[in-house]
Write a protein that holds these residues in place. Sequence first.
Motif, short mmCIF file in Angstrom:
data_model
loop_
_atom_site.label_atom_id
_atom_site.label_comp_id
_atom_site.label_asym_id
_atom_site.label_seq_id
_atom_site.Cartn_x
_atom_site.Cartn_y
_atom_site.Cartn_z
N MET A 179 0.85 -1.18 0.00
CA MET A 179 0.00 0.00 0.00
C MET A 179 0.88 1.23 0.00
N TYR A 180 0.56 2.19 -0.83
CA TYR A 180 1.37 3.40 -0.94
C TYR A 180 0.45 4.60 -1.02
N ARG A 181 0.70 5.57 -0.17
CA ARG A 181 -0.06 6.81 -0.18
C ARG A 181 0.87 7.98 -0.04
N ARG A 182 0.53 9.07 -0.69
CA ARG A 182 1.34 10.29 -0.58
C ARG A 182 0.90 11.14 0.62
N GLY A 183 -0.32 11.01 1.05
CA GLY A 183 -0.83 11.83 2.15
C GLY A 183 -1.66 10.99 3.10
N ARG A 184 -2.32 11.66 4.04
CA ARG A 184 -3.14 10.95 5.02
C ARG A 184 -4.39 10.36 4.39
N GLN A 185 -4.96 11.05 3.43
CA GLN A 185 -6.16 10.55 2.78
C GLN A 185 -5.80 9.88 1.47
N ARG A 186 -6.62 8.94 1.07
CA ARG A 186 -6.38 8.22 -0.18
C ARG A 186 -6.74 9.11 -1.36
N ASP A 187 -5.80 9.28 -2.27
CA ASP A 187 -6.02 10.01 -3.51
C ASP A 187 -5.89 9.00 -4.64
N PHE A 188 -7.01 8.63 -5.25
CA PHE A 188 -7.02 7.56 -6.24
C PHE A 188 -6.20 7.89 -7.48
N VAL A 189 -6.02 9.15 -7.78
CA VAL A 189 -5.26 9.54 -8.96
C VAL A 189 -3.76 9.54 -8.66
N ASN A 190 -3.36 10.27 -7.64
CA ASN A 190 -1.93 10.43 -7.36
C ASN A 190 -1.29 9.25 -6.65
N ASP A 191 -2.06 8.45 -5.91
CA ASP A 191 -1.50 7.31 -5.20
C ASP A 191 -1.45 6.04 -6.04
N PHE A 192 -1.87 6.12 -7.28
CA PHE A 192 -1.93 4.93 -8.13
C PHE A 192 -0.54 4.42 -8.50
N LEU A 193 -0.36 3.11 -8.32
CA LEU A 193 0.83 2.42 -8.79
C LEU A 193 0.40 1.43 -9.86
#
Length: 171
Positions: free
Chosen positions: A1-15
């Motif tokens: 699991m990878y996230r850039r911030g505290r909330q899930r951002d479906f566009v920017n957190d996509f791998l």
Amino acid sequence: MYRRGRQRDFVNDFLPPTLSEFKKTFGEDFKLFNQLLSPVMLSTLKNGNIVRGLAGVPDKGPVLFVGYHQLLAMEVPALVEGFLREKKTILRAAAHQVFFVGNYEILRQELSLFDWFSAFGAVPVSPINTYKMFERNEFVLLYPGGVREALHRKVSLKFKFCCTKIAFSIV
């Protein structure tokens, strides 16, 4: 699991999916769908010739593909696979919110059928997510008819008229 911030951002957190996820999904999970549906990709070149495959689709985004649910969106896996194989890019689908509910911490431990949507780039449909994907020069797949269209419910005449004015569509 990878996230850039505290909330899930479906566009920017996509791998992007791994090779093993791709092989499992399209070699096992959706193999029967592809054999039964026998999908054929056609595109139009700049000179107007229709060719088999995706040669007429631009190599770089942003590109908006507008589709029509033929039968409960069973064509989506074939579209995603076609873009991965031929264009080496992810076709990011804007999907209904129901595909993104649940506990994100336990998802993706084993790739489930509902997890397939987010694993292969789908995002909850919203103007903000669409704009973010365009900013990132992505290929975006949108079905304006949504669930009502997928289940073949009544569609207003205003909607049908609006869809005829869209220049670039996949059917």
